[in-house]
Design a protein around this motif. Structure first.
Motif, PDB file in Angstrom:
ATOM      1  N   VAL A  92       0.841  -1.204   0.000  1.00  0.00           N
ATOM      2  CA  VAL A  92       0.000   0.000   0.000  1.00  0.00           C
ATOM      3  C   VAL A  92       0.870   1.246   0.000  1.00  0.00           C
ATOM      4  O   VAL A  92       0.584   2.223  -0.712  1.00  0.00           O
ATOM      5  N   HIS A  93       1.947   1.240   0.758  1.00  0.00           N
ATOM      6  CA  HIS A  93       2.849   2.396   0.784  1.00  0.00           C
ATOM      7  C   HIS A  93       3.505   2.617  -0.581  1.00  0.00           C
ATOM      8  O   HIS A  93       3.661   3.763  -1.031  1.00  0.00           O
ATOM      9  N   GLU A  94       3.889   1.541  -1.250  1.00  0.00           N
ATOM     10  CA  GLU A  94       4.483   1.664  -2.588  1.00  0.00           C
ATOM     11  C   GLU A  94       3.517   2.312  -3.574  1.00  0.00           C
ATOM     12  O   GLU A  94       3.932   2.984  -4.516  1.00  0.00           O
ATOM     13  N   LEU A  95       2.231   2.117  -3.339  1.00  0.00           N
ATOM     14  CA  LEU A  95       1.193   2.694  -4.201  1.00  0.00           C
ATOM     15  C   LEU A  95       0.792   4.095  -3.758  1.00  0.00           C
ATOM     16  O   LEU A  95      -0.134   4.690  -4.312  1.00  0.00           O
ATOM     17  N   GLY A  96       1.473   4.629  -2.755  1.00  0.00           N
ATOM     18  CA  GLY A  96       1.223   6.001  -2.308  1.00  0.00           C
ATOM     19  C   GLY A  96       0.107   6.144  -1.299  1.00  0.00           C
ATOM     20  O   GLY A  96      -0.363   7.254  -1.042  1.00  0.00           O
ATOM     21  N   GLY A  97      -0.320   5.033  -0.689  1.00  0.00           N
ATOM     22  CA  GLY A  97      -1.435   5.075   0.250  1.00  0.00           C
ATOM     23  C   GLY A  97      -0.998   5.063   1.698  1.00  0.00           C
ATOM     24  O   GLY A  97       0.163   4.802   2.022  1.00  0.00           O
ATOM     25  N   LYS A  98      -1.960   5.343   2.582  1.00  0.00           N
ATOM     26  CA  LYS A  98      -1.792   5.203   4.024  1.00  0.00           C
ATOM     27  C   LYS A  98      -2.700   4.065   4.480  1.00  0.00           C
ATOM     28  O   LYS A  98      -3.794   3.873   3.942  1.00  0.00           O
ATOM     29  N   ILE A  99      -2.240   3.331   5.509  1.00  0.00           N
ATOM     30  CA  ILE A  99      -2.970   2.144   5.914  1.00  0.00           C
ATOM     31  C   ILE A  99      -2.982   2.003   7.429  1.00  0.00           C
ATOM     32  O   ILE A  99      -1.975   2.217   8.103  1.00  0.00           O
ATOM     33  N   GLY A 100      -4.153   1.656   7.954  1.00  0.00           N
ATOM     34  CA  GLY A 100      -4.320   1.405   9.379  1.00  0.00           C
ATOM     35  C   GLY A 100      -4.824  -0.003   9.609  1.00  0.00           C
ATOM     36  O   GLY A 100      -5.210  -0.714   8.679  1.00  0.00           O
ATOM     37  N   ILE A 101      -4.843  -0.407  10.864  1.00  0.00           N
ATOM     38  CA  ILE A 101      -5.332  -1.729  11.249  1.00  0.00           C
ATOM     39  C   ILE A 101      -6.301  -1.578  12.409  1.00  0.00           C
ATOM     40  O   ILE A 101      -6.099  -0.756  13.299  1.00  0.00           O
ATOM     41  N   GLN A 102      -7.352  -2.379  12.388  1.00  0.00           N
ATOM     42  CA  GLN A 102      -8.317  -2.392  13.488  1.00  0.00           C
ATOM     43  C   GLN A 102      -8.000  -3.585  14.391  1.00  0.00           C
ATOM     44  O   GLN A 102      -8.100  -4.742  13.977  1.00  0.00           O
ATOM     45  N   LEU A 103      -7.605  -3.292  15.628  1.00  0.00           N
ATOM     46  CA  LEU A 103      -7.317  -4.345  16.598  1.00  0.00           C
ATOM     47  C   LEU A 103      -8.611  -4.734  17.295  1.00  0.00           C
ATOM     48  O   LEU A 103      -9.346  -3.871  17.789  1.00  0.00           O
ATOM     49  N   ALA A 104      -8.881  -6.050  17.364  1.00  0.00           N
ATOM     50  CA  ALA A 104     -10.213  -6.478  17.786  1.00  0.00           C
ATOM     51  C   ALA A 104     -10.173  -7.752  18.627  1.00  0.00           C
ATOM     52  O   ALA A 104      -9.240  -8.542  18.558  1.00  0.00           O
ATOM     53  N   HIS A 105     -11.239  -7.900  19.411  1.00  0.00           N
ATOM     54  CA  HIS A 105     -11.542  -9.144  20.114  1.00  0.00           C
ATOM     55  C   HIS A 105     -13.046  -9.315  20.038  1.00  0.00           C
ATOM     56  O   HIS A 105     -13.804  -8.426  20.409  1.00  0.00           O
ATOM     57  N   ALA A 106     -13.497 -10.472  19.544  1.00  0.00           N
ATOM     58  CA  ALA A 106     -14.921 -10.673  19.261  1.00  0.00           C
ATOM     59  C   ALA A 106     -15.769 -10.915  20.503  1.00  0.00           C
ATOM     60  O   ALA A 106     -17.002 -10.791  20.446  1.00  0.00           O
ATOM     61  N   GLY A 107     -15.177 -11.296  21.619  1.00  0.00           N
ATOM     62  CA  GLY A 107     -15.962 -11.539  22.821  1.00  0.00           C
ATOM     63  C   GLY A 107     -17.018 -12.612  22.602  1.00  0.00           C
ATOM     64  O   GLY A 107     -16.743 -13.679  22.052  1.00  0.00           O
ATOM     65  N   ARG A 108     -18.252 -12.322  23.016  1.00  0.00           N
ATOM     66  CA  ARG A 108     -19.314 -13.333  22.932  1.00  0.00           C
ATOM     67  C   ARG A 108     -19.781 -13.606  21.502  1.00  0.00           C
ATOM     68  O   ARG A 108     -20.545 -14.547  21.281  1.00  0.00           O
ATOM     69  N   LYS A 109     -19.344 -12.794  20.549  1.00  0.00           N
ATOM     70  CA  LYS A 109     -19.739 -13.004  19.158  1.00  0.00           C
ATOM     71  C   LYS A 109     -18.714 -13.830  18.377  1.00  0.00           C
ATOM     72  O   LYS A 109     -18.825 -13.986  17.173  1.00  0.00           O
ATOM     73  N   ALA A 110     -17.723 -14.384  19.091  1.00  0.00           N
ATOM     74  CA  ALA A 110     -16.754 -15.275  18.443  1.00  0.00           C
ATOM     75  C   ALA A 110     -17.446 -16.567  18.029  1.00  0.00           C
ATOM     76  O   ALA A 110     -18.256 -17.120  18.769  1.00  0.00           O
ATOM     77  N   MET A 111     -17.093 -17.037  16.828  1.00  0.00           N
ATOM     78  CA  MET A 111     -17.638 -18.298  16.325  1.00  0.00           C
ATOM     79  C   MET A 111     -16.481 -19.226  15.969  1.00  0.00           C
ATOM     80  O   MET A 111     -16.255 -19.583  14.815  1.00  0.00           O
ATOM     81  N   VAL A 112     -15.720 -19.577  16.995  1.00  0.00           N
ATOM     82  CA  VAL A 112     -14.571 -20.460  16.845  1.00  0.00           C
ATOM     83  C   VAL A 112     -14.743 -21.636  17.802  1.00  0.00           C
ATOM     84  O   VAL A 112     -15.548 -21.588  18.737  1.00  0.00           O
ATOM     85  N   LYS A 113     -13.979 -22.695  17.582  1.00  0.00           N
ATOM     86  CA  LYS A 113     -14.063 -23.858  18.453  1.00  0.00           C
ATOM     87  C   LYS A 113     -13.506 -23.534  19.832  1.00  0.00           C
ATOM     88  O   LYS A 113     -12.577 -22.747  19.977  1.00  0.00           O
ATOM     89  N   GLY A 114     -14.071 -24.168  20.843  1.00  0.00           N
ATOM     90  CA  GLY A 114     -13.586 -23.979  22.199  1.00  0.00           C
ATOM     91  C   GLY A 114     -14.346 -22.890  22.934  1.00  0.00           C
ATOM     92  O   GLY A 114     -15.283 -22.287  22.407  1.00  0.00           O
ATOM     93  N   PRO A 115     -13.944 -22.626  24.181  1.00  0.00           N
ATOM     94  CA  PRO A 115     -14.649 -21.614  24.976  1.00  0.00           C
ATOM     95  C   PRO A 115     -14.458 -20.215  24.416  1.00  0.00           C
ATOM     96  O   PRO A 115     -13.431 -19.909  23.801  1.00  0.00           O
ATOM     97  N   ILE A 116     -15.469 -19.369  24.592  1.00  0.00           N
ATOM     98  CA  ILE A 116     -15.375 -17.955  24.231  1.00  0.00           C
ATOM     99  C   ILE A 116     -15.631 -17.136  25.490  1.00  0.00           C
ATOM    100  O   ILE A 116     -16.154 -17.651  26.484  1.00  0.00           O
ATOM    101  N   PHE A 117     -15.270 -15.853  25.457  1.00  0.00           N
ATOM    102  CA  PHE A 117     -15.221 -15.072  26.688  1.00  0.00           C
ATOM    103  C   PHE A 117     -15.922 -13.724  26.526  1.00  0.00           C
ATOM    104  O   PHE A 117     -15.942 -13.149  25.437  1.00  0.00           O
ATOM    105  N   ALA A 118     -16.486 -13.240  27.631  1.00  0.00           N
ATOM    106  CA  ALA A 118     -17.230 -11.983  27.629  1.00  0.00           C
ATOM    107  C   ALA A 118     -17.272 -11.434  29.052  1.00  0.00           C
ATOM    108  O   ALA A 118     -16.908 -12.137  30.006  1.00  0.00           O
TER     109      ALA A 118
END
Length: 338
Positions: A92-118
């Motif tokens: 993205v930088h080579e193309l002249g753009g700026k880029i950010g990232i969203q840091l996240a934790h899904a909490g009770r809306k996680a749909m993965v195997k094993g226990p989830i947390f909230a």
């Protein structure tokens, strides 16, 4: 009159070429269910950089394996993720753009195997898994995971970090009385419900000097949910902690019918901007250049976040610029067809 939408925007140590932001959208294309960037991500985000958007914020990226919405989500819980993320950032930088990232934790809306947390053991709906109530030790481990995610984001070279505290995911669950029924240091009052976000912000700021955003759900569409007044107060707290901009979305905390119409969320950005005196981003059914220009001209928000229209049109800035009779930068290879 020159377009405000296509004027530069100073953001701490960076300058955006315009005030259009590609909002984060889950893509569900990570490699081998382990959270790694693929060629698909590089093509997807690179094409929007060619399209001249001011800032790209990539999809919700999980700070722990159990914090994924799905096992196709990107991850940033392991140093092994840095290489792929850096490849994406460099492209993205080579193309002249700026880029950010969203840091996240899904909490009770996680749909993965094993226990989830909230914060509390309340499922999102009748068909989804009941989460385990987090202990204080687990809360502080999660705060540390956000900090480690920010360290890795810095190593990968991202320009901006956005903390995901919206749409019913973990940090939003702590903020809301609908999903946080605790009566300890992390629940029971608006001040205590804010505590985990306060810790996340403070810890990220020990390792990150760049622009830091927070995405919120400023309307929970439920009678007992947080009011906009509460988010104004939270906005004041975020400003005091050094947050640079609040990205004002809404909903998805609990199942709800939402009356969505063009610009239906803009008033949240406008209210928080003026009453908390902090820059805001407006998002939600902003579909034309004139609509975006009006929001900026009337000081209702500072940046325009757009999601689904970017899926339909990677060159949306060109579309909006033509509508506003404004010339914008043209990639040399595209000059003959721009």
């Amino acid at each position: 009159m020159s377009s405000l939408l296509f004027s530069p925007y100073e953001l701490k140590n960076i300058t955006l070429k315009n005030r259009l932001v590609m909002a984060p959208m889950c893509m569900y294309m990570a490699d081998n269910k382990k959270g790694f960037v693929t060629d698909w991500h590089v093509t997807h985000y690179g094409s929007r950089a060619i399209g001249q958007v001011g800032l790209i914020i990539i999809e919700a990226t999980a700070v722990t394996p159990q914090g994924r919405i799905s096992d196709q989500d990107l991850g940033i819980w392991d140093d092994a993720h840095i290489e792929g993320l850096k490849r994406l950032v460099d492209h993205v930088h080579e193309l002249g753009g700026k880029i950010g990232i969203q840091l996240a934790h899904a909490g009770r809306k996680a749909m993965v195997k094993g226990p989830i947390f909230a914060p509390s053991p309340i499922p999102f709906n009748e068909t989804m898994q009941t989460p385990e109530e987090m202990t204080e030790e687990q809360i502080f481990e999660t705060v540390e995971a956000f900090k480690k995610g920010a360290e890795r984001a810095k190593q990968a070279g991202f320009d901006v970090i956005e903390i995901h505290a919206a749409h019913g995911y973990l940090l939003n669950e702590f903020l809301s009385p609908l999903t946080n029924h605790r009566d300890d240091a992390f629940g029971g009052t608006p001040e205590r419900r804010y505590e985990i976000l306060k810790h996340v912000i403070n810890n990220i700021k020990t390792v990150w000097e760049g622009p830091l955003f927070v995405r919120i759900s400023a309307n929970e569409y439920a009678k007992e949910g947080n009011s906009l007044d509460v988010f104004v107060e939270y906005g004041k707290k975020m400003k005091a902690q050094g947050i640079d901009l609040i990205d004002c979305s809404s909903g998805a905390v609990v199942p709800a019918a939402i009356d969505a119409y063009p610009g239906y969320q803009v008033r949240y950005a406008e209210t928080i901007r003026h009453q908390a005196t902090i820059p805001t981003g407006a998002v939600g059914l902003i579909t034309t250049g004139n609509q975006a220009e009006e929001i900026l001209r009337n000081e209702r928000a500072d940046l325009i976040f757009i999601a689904r229209p970017f899926l339909r049109d990677p060159y949306l800035p060109r579309t909006f610029a033509k509508e506003l009779n404004t010339s914008i930068e043209v990639p040399k290879s595209y000059e003959r067809g721009w």
